[in-house]
Design a protein around this motif. Structure first.
Motif, PDB file in Angstrom:
ATOM      1  N   VAL A 416       0.832  -1.211   0.000  1.00  0.00           N
ATOM      2  CA  VAL A 416       0.000   0.000   0.000  1.00  0.00           C
ATOM      3  C   VAL A 416       0.861   1.253   0.000  1.00  0.00           C
ATOM      4  O   VAL A 416       0.556   2.243  -0.681  1.00  0.00           O
ATOM      5  CB  VAL A 416      -0.954  -0.019   1.208  1.00  0.00           C
ATOM      6  CG1 VAL A 416      -1.664   1.325   1.374  1.00  0.00           C
ATOM      7  CG2 VAL A 416      -1.983  -1.132   1.048  1.00  0.00           C
ATOM      8  N   GLY A 417       1.971   1.215   0.748  1.00  0.00           N
ATOM      9  CA  GLY A 417       2.839   2.383   0.823  1.00  0.00           C
ATOM     10  C   GLY A 417       3.471   2.758  -0.496  1.00  0.00           C
ATOM     11  O   GLY A 417       3.813   3.924  -0.722  1.00  0.00           O
ATOM     12  N   THR A 418       3.625   1.779  -1.392  1.00  0.00           N
ATOM     13  CA  THR A 418       4.209   2.059  -2.711  1.00  0.00           C
ATOM     14  C   THR A 418       3.145   2.149  -3.803  1.00  0.00           C
ATOM     15  O   THR A 418       3.476   2.214  -4.988  1.00  0.00           O
ATOM     16  CB  THR A 418       5.232   0.971  -3.082  1.00  0.00           C
ATOM     17  OG1 THR A 418       4.621  -0.328  -2.982  1.00  0.00           O
ATOM     18  CG2 THR A 418       6.437   1.022  -2.153  1.00  0.00           C
ATOM     19  N   GLY A 419       1.866   2.147  -3.399  1.00  0.00           N
ATOM     20  CA  GLY A 419       0.778   2.367  -4.351  1.00  0.00           C
ATOM     21  C   GLY A 419       0.500   1.226  -5.299  1.00  0.00           C
ATOM     22  O   GLY A 419       0.000   1.437  -6.404  1.00  0.00           O
ATOM     23  N   VAL A 420       0.798  -0.003  -4.890  1.00  0.00           N
ATOM     24  CA  VAL A 420       0.587  -1.158  -5.772  1.00  0.00           C
ATOM     25  C   VAL A 420      -0.894  -1.326  -6.083  1.00  0.00           C
ATOM     26  O   VAL A 420      -1.744  -1.269  -5.201  1.00  0.00           O
ATOM     27  CB  VAL A 420       1.131  -2.451  -5.121  1.00  0.00           C
ATOM     28  CG1 VAL A 420       0.729  -3.680  -5.932  1.00  0.00           C
ATOM     29  CG2 VAL A 420       2.646  -2.368  -5.003  1.00  0.00           C
ATOM     30  N   MET A 421      -1.197  -1.535  -7.365  1.00  0.00           N
ATOM     31  CA  MET A 421      -2.566  -1.795  -7.819  1.00  0.00           C
ATOM     32  C   MET A 421      -2.568  -3.054  -8.683  1.00  0.00           C
ATOM     33  O   MET A 421      -1.641  -3.280  -9.472  1.00  0.00           O
ATOM     34  CB  MET A 421      -3.101  -0.628  -8.643  1.00  0.00           C
ATOM     35  CG  MET A 421      -3.301   0.654  -7.865  1.00  0.00           C
ATOM     36  SD  MET A 421      -4.827   0.672  -6.891  1.00  0.00           S
ATOM     37  CE  MET A 421      -6.033   0.998  -8.183  1.00  0.00           C
ATOM     38  N   ALA A 422      -3.617  -3.850  -8.535  1.00  0.00           N
ATOM     39  CA  ALA A 422      -3.807  -5.021  -9.395  1.00  0.00           C
ATOM     40  C   ALA A 422      -4.876  -4.718 -10.435  1.00  0.00           C
ATOM     41  O   ALA A 422      -5.778  -3.906 -10.185  1.00  0.00           O
ATOM     42  CB  ALA A 422      -4.229  -6.237  -8.576  1.00  0.00           C
ATOM     43  N   ASN A 423      -4.757  -5.348 -11.583  1.00  0.00           N
ATOM     44  CA  ASN A 423      -5.803  -5.194 -12.594  1.00  0.00           C
ATOM     45  C   ASN A 423      -7.119  -5.776 -12.112  1.00  0.00           C
ATOM     46  O   ASN A 423      -8.184  -5.267 -12.415  1.00  0.00           O
ATOM     47  CB  ASN A 423      -5.399  -5.892 -13.893  1.00  0.00           C
ATOM     48  CG  ASN A 423      -4.310  -5.150 -14.625  1.00  0.00           C
ATOM     49  OD1 ASN A 423      -4.481  -4.003 -14.992  1.00  0.00           O
ATOM     50  ND2 ASN A 423      -3.169  -5.800 -14.830  1.00  0.00           N
ATOM     51  N   ILE A 433       1.541 -12.070  -8.797  1.00  0.00           N
ATOM     52  CA  ILE A 433       2.244 -10.963  -9.455  1.00  0.00           C
ATOM     53  C   ILE A 433       1.773 -10.759 -10.889  1.00  0.00           C
ATOM     54  O   ILE A 433       1.874  -9.664 -11.448  1.00  0.00           O
ATOM     55  CB  ILE A 433       3.776 -11.191  -9.404  1.00  0.00           C
ATOM     56  CG1 ILE A 433       4.506  -9.882  -9.742  1.00  0.00           C
ATOM     57  CG2 ILE A 433       4.198 -12.336 -10.320  1.00  0.00           C
ATOM     58  CD1 ILE A 433       5.990  -9.936  -9.469  1.00  0.00           C
ATOM     59  N   LEU A 434       1.212 -11.816 -11.493  1.00  0.00           N
ATOM     60  CA  LEU A 434       0.730 -11.709 -12.867  1.00  0.00           C
ATOM     61  C   LEU A 434      -0.511 -10.829 -12.979  1.00  0.00           C
ATOM     62  O   LEU A 434      -0.853 -10.373 -14.063  1.00  0.00           O
ATOM     63  CB  LEU A 434       0.422 -13.114 -13.423  1.00  0.00           C
ATOM     64  CG  LEU A 434       1.609 -14.076 -13.486  1.00  0.00           C
ATOM     65  CD1 LEU A 434       1.159 -15.451 -13.938  1.00  0.00           C
ATOM     66  CD2 LEU A 434       2.690 -13.523 -14.402  1.00  0.00           C
ATOM     67  N   SER A 435      -1.195 -10.591 -11.864  1.00  0.00           N
ATOM     68  CA  SER A 435      -2.379  -9.736 -11.881  1.00  0.00           C
ATOM     69  C   SER A 435      -2.056  -8.285 -11.546  1.00  0.00           C
ATOM     70  O   SER A 435      -2.938  -7.430 -11.597  1.00  0.00           O
ATOM     71  CB  SER A 435      -3.409 -10.260 -10.869  1.00  0.00           C
ATOM     72  OG  SER A 435      -3.828 -11.555 -11.198  1.00  0.00           O
ATOM     73  N   ILE A 436      -0.808  -8.010 -11.191  1.00  0.00           N
ATOM     74  CA  ILE A 436      -0.412  -6.656 -10.788  1.00  0.00           C
ATOM     75  C   ILE A 436      -0.174  -5.792 -12.021  1.00  0.00           C
ATOM     76  O   ILE A 436       0.349  -6.249 -13.035  1.00  0.00           O
ATOM     77  CB  ILE A 436       0.874  -6.711  -9.933  1.00  0.00           C
ATOM     78  CG1 ILE A 436       0.658  -7.610  -8.714  1.00  0.00           C
ATOM     79  CG2 ILE A 436       1.306  -5.317  -9.513  1.00  0.00           C
ATOM     80  CD1 ILE A 436      -0.451  -7.185  -7.796  1.00  0.00           C
ATOM     81  N   GLN A 437      -0.576  -4.531 -11.939  1.00  0.00           N
ATOM     82  CA  GLN A 437      -0.333  -3.613 -13.051  1.00  0.00           C
ATOM     83  C   GLN A 437       1.177  -3.481 -13.269  1.00  0.00           C
ATOM     84  O   GLN A 437       1.936  -3.406 -12.300  1.00  0.00           O
ATOM     85  CB  GLN A 437      -0.975  -2.258 -12.763  1.00  0.00           C
ATOM     86  CG  GLN A 437      -2.499  -2.330 -12.736  1.00  0.00           C
ATOM     87  CD  GLN A 437      -3.156  -0.997 -12.423  1.00  0.00           C
ATOM     88  OE1 GLN A 437      -2.490  -0.013 -12.096  1.00  0.00           O
ATOM     89  NE2 GLN A 437      -4.475  -0.958 -12.511  1.00  0.00           N
ATOM     90  N   MET A 441       4.920  -3.905 -10.631  1.00  0.00           N
ATOM     91  CA  MET A 441       5.398  -5.278 -10.429  1.00  0.00           C
ATOM     92  C   MET A 441       6.681  -5.335  -9.595  1.00  0.00           C
ATOM     93  O   MET A 441       6.846  -6.233  -8.764  1.00  0.00           O
ATOM     94  CB  MET A 441       5.605  -5.969 -11.776  1.00  0.00           C
ATOM     95  CG  MET A 441       4.316  -6.444 -12.433  1.00  0.00           C
ATOM     96  SD  MET A 441       4.611  -7.374 -13.944  1.00  0.00           S
ATOM     97  CE  MET A 441       2.951  -7.970 -14.293  1.00  0.00           C
ATOM     98  N   LEU A 442       7.591  -4.395  -9.799  1.00  0.00           N
ATOM     99  CA  LEU A 442       8.852  -4.411  -9.061  1.00  0.00           C
ATOM    100  C   LEU A 442       8.620  -4.191  -7.566  1.00  0.00           C
ATOM    101  O   LEU A 442       9.160  -4.930  -6.727  1.00  0.00           O
ATOM    102  CB  LEU A 442       9.811  -3.355  -9.611  1.00  0.00           C
ATOM    103  CG  LEU A 442      11.170  -3.267  -8.891  1.00  0.00           C
ATOM    104  CD1 LEU A 442      11.899  -4.614  -8.962  1.00  0.00           C
ATOM    105  CD2 LEU A 442      12.016  -2.148  -9.497  1.00  0.00           C
ATOM    106  N   ILE A 446       9.058  -6.780  -4.178  1.00  0.00           N
ATOM    107  CA  ILE A 446       9.718  -6.493  -2.899  1.00  0.00           C
ATOM    108  C   ILE A 446       8.796  -6.872  -1.735  1.00  0.00           C
ATOM    109  O   ILE A 446       9.231  -7.457  -0.736  1.00  0.00           O
ATOM    110  CB  ILE A 446      10.121  -5.010  -2.819  1.00  0.00           C
ATOM    111  CG1 ILE A 446      11.161  -4.695  -3.900  1.00  0.00           C
ATOM    112  CG2 ILE A 446      10.653  -4.657  -1.427  1.00  0.00           C
ATOM    113  CD1 ILE A 446      11.477  -3.221  -4.040  1.00  0.00           C
ATOM    114  N   ALA A 447       7.511  -6.532  -1.881  1.00  0.00           N
ATOM    115  CA  ALA A 447       6.533  -6.908  -0.851  1.00  0.00           C
ATOM    116  C   ALA A 447       6.422  -8.429  -0.738  1.00  0.00           C
ATOM    117  O   ALA A 447       6.287  -8.975   0.369  1.00  0.00           O
ATOM    118  CB  ALA A 447       5.179  -6.285  -1.161  1.00  0.00           C
ATOM    119  N   MET A 448       6.493  -9.127  -1.882  1.00  0.00           N
ATOM    120  CA  MET A 448       6.470 -10.589  -1.871  1.00  0.00           C
ATOM    121  C   MET A 448       7.666 -11.149  -1.117  1.00  0.00           C
ATOM    122  O   MET A 448       7.535 -12.120  -0.352  1.00  0.00           O
ATOM    123  CB  MET A 448       6.460 -11.130  -3.308  1.00  0.00           C
ATOM    124  CG  MET A 448       5.159 -10.940  -4.047  1.00  0.00           C
ATOM    125  SD  MET A 448       5.275 -11.429  -5.780  1.00  0.00           S
ATOM    126  CE  MET A 448       5.505 -13.191  -5.641  1.00  0.00           C
TER     127      MET A 448
END
Length: 477
Positions: A416-423, A433-437, A441-442, A446-448
């Motif tokens: 959330v802190g890095t603004g990750v969004m999934a499709n 990770i394949l569903s992440i915009q 992904m990078l 890191i979160a993974m």
């Protein structure tokens, strides 16, 4: 000779006998019981049966994890017990008698979305792949995407949208069908109702949100706006339940010899009218409020706190069944924002649970019997199926479950802190990770990594310090 003769007799005795069983069925890996008196089940003895990999209670059902041999075990059990086989729907119906109103609502939501998950997962992967080939500047020193330099990949990009549009734009059709199937009403009427919410003659919901003026049906004395509800979840749920309940009521009062004509007509026409006059606008407003609240919470200055709480509590939500609500919220976020920042945290929670099991494999590397349960559980967890890991290992020992919750919270804050969004909703665990915009992904990787390392190290540390160690076992680290 039957394969599980002794184990079946043990389970029958420990569960309180035949007279304590209301219904029983099975799924891919679990026996699902509805017990007349759950207190009569001796959980400790049941979990001591050799083939049992764990137990838990969810949605009013006492579930016993058996594994891939569950169908064989089930057949032998009902034969020895002298009880009839029940379908999963019968078991769910019986189990609801043990639930309160909120639990029943959540149970209904879970049953609506469960049949739709395969399509939603495929749609999410397709959107992710389209973004990789169409949006990421991979070629010519980072200035052009694959679609810009290759007609083949441009064609693939264009073609795949056919499937993505079918899954997400026309999602209301799947929802209304699923509701009619669940309620035992006429499924084709559910499908038709869904189509009337997304028909091409209606102005697209996204265009309306952008300020476009909708055409109207003019009845002289009043007008109704011709607005579509593409990708909208709550309008479809409301309309689907109205149609199903109306059809059930009509069946009760209409004579059989005219029901084929009367029930479909007086069920479908009023529901479609109500959907476009009341249910659609109200459902859209409710959905917008929900998505705005969640998105604002995750992107505010306290977003890290929201993320930490969600990441820490998601696994316990799975135990209670409350996690089914997140499907509707994810889909609503996608329709409003073009993506979801909730789903990445769910995928990370799956990974964290698997990592805690991985640590248990390391700690118990000399225990062959334990590895028969823990290794398959870790693999399935990393692929998004958490129940064998959670109930077979982590909850059994307690401290790995806590370690996984802390690791999940840590990874969620990073996401959330890095603004990750999934499709969209996608495959859980590592394939998530394949569903992440693509642009995220990078940072998601890191979160993974945090979701892998933190639970692993914490599980080992808790074991060494005897923190929350529930079951003493020789640790061969």
């Amino acid at each position: 000779m039957a394969k599980f003769s002794n184990e079946v007799l043990e389970l029958l005795a420990f569960i309180g006998g035949k007279e304590n069983i209301a219904t029983v069925s099975h799924c891919a890996t679990r026996l699902r019981f509805v017990l007349k008196d759950p207190k009569k089940a001796d959980i400790e003895k049941i979990e001591g049966i050799k083939v049992v990999k764990g137990t838990f209670t969810q949605a009013g059902q006492f579930q016993i994890i058996i594994g891939n041999d569950v169908s064989t075990f089930y057949n032998e059990f009902i034969q020895k017990a002298g009880i009839g086989a029940a379908s999963k729907d019968e078991v769910k119906k019986a189990a609801r008698q043990n639930l309160n109103l909120l639990q029943r609502l959540i149970s209904h939501l879970g049953e609506i979305f469960a049949p739709l998950i395969p399509a939603i997962v495929v749609g999410g992967l397709i959107l992710g792949f389209r973004n990789v080939i169409g949006d990421i500047k991979l070629l010519e020193e980072g200035t052009k995407s694959l679609t810009e330099v290759s007609q083949f990949w441009s064609g693939v990009h264009h073609f795949l949208w056919l499937i993505g549009e079918a899954v997400f734009f026309f999602l209301p059709v799947g929802i209304t069908w699923s509701i009619s199937k669940k309620m035992g009403t006429t499924q084709i009427l559910g499908i038709i109702l869904g189509i009337t919410l997304v028909s091409p003659q209606l102005l697209n919901a996204y265009a309306v949100a952008g300020g476009a003026e909708a055409p109207v049906w003019n009845f002289g004395f009043t007008q109704i706006k011709m607005i579509g509800y593409q990708a909208q979840v709550i309008p479809a749920i409301l309309a689907g339940f109205v149609l199903a309940n109306l059809e059930i009521k009509l069946r009760d009062i209409v004579p059989d010899y005219i029901s084929m004509i009367v029930v479909p007509f007086f069920g479908l026409v009023p529901t479609v009218l109500l959907a476009h006059v009341v249910l659609g606008p109200v459902g859209w407003a409710i959905g917008s409020v929900i998505s705005d609240v969640v998105y604002t919470g995750l992107t505010s200055s306290l977003g890290w706190l929201f993320a930490a709480i969600f990441g820490f509590t998601y696994a316990p939500l799975v135990i209670t069944g409350l996690h089914h609500m997140t499907n509707a919220i994810d889909l609503q976020l996608m329709s409003e924002l073009g993506g979801t920042n909730l789903w990445p945290m769910i995928a990370l929670s799956n990974i964290a649970q698997g990592s805690a099991v991985l640590a248990m494999i390391y700690l118990n590397k000399n225990d062959e019997e334990e590895k028969q349960v823990s290794i398959p559980a870790a693999i399935s967890c990393y692929l998004g199926v958490t129940e064998p890991a959670m109930f077979g290992i982590n909850l059994k020992y307690v401290y790995p479950f806590l370690a996984a919750m802390i690791g999940s919270a840590t990874a969620a804050v990073l996401s959330v802190g890095t603004g990750v969004m999934a499709n969209s909703i996608g495959v859980g665990g590592l394939p998530g990770i394949l569903s992440i915009q693509p642009q995220h992904m990078l940072t998601f990787a890191i979160a993974m990594l945090a979701a892998i390392v933190v639970p692993f190290l914490l599980t080992i540390a808790f074991a060494k310090k005897k923190i929350l160690v529930k079951k003493e076992k020789e640790m061969a680290a």
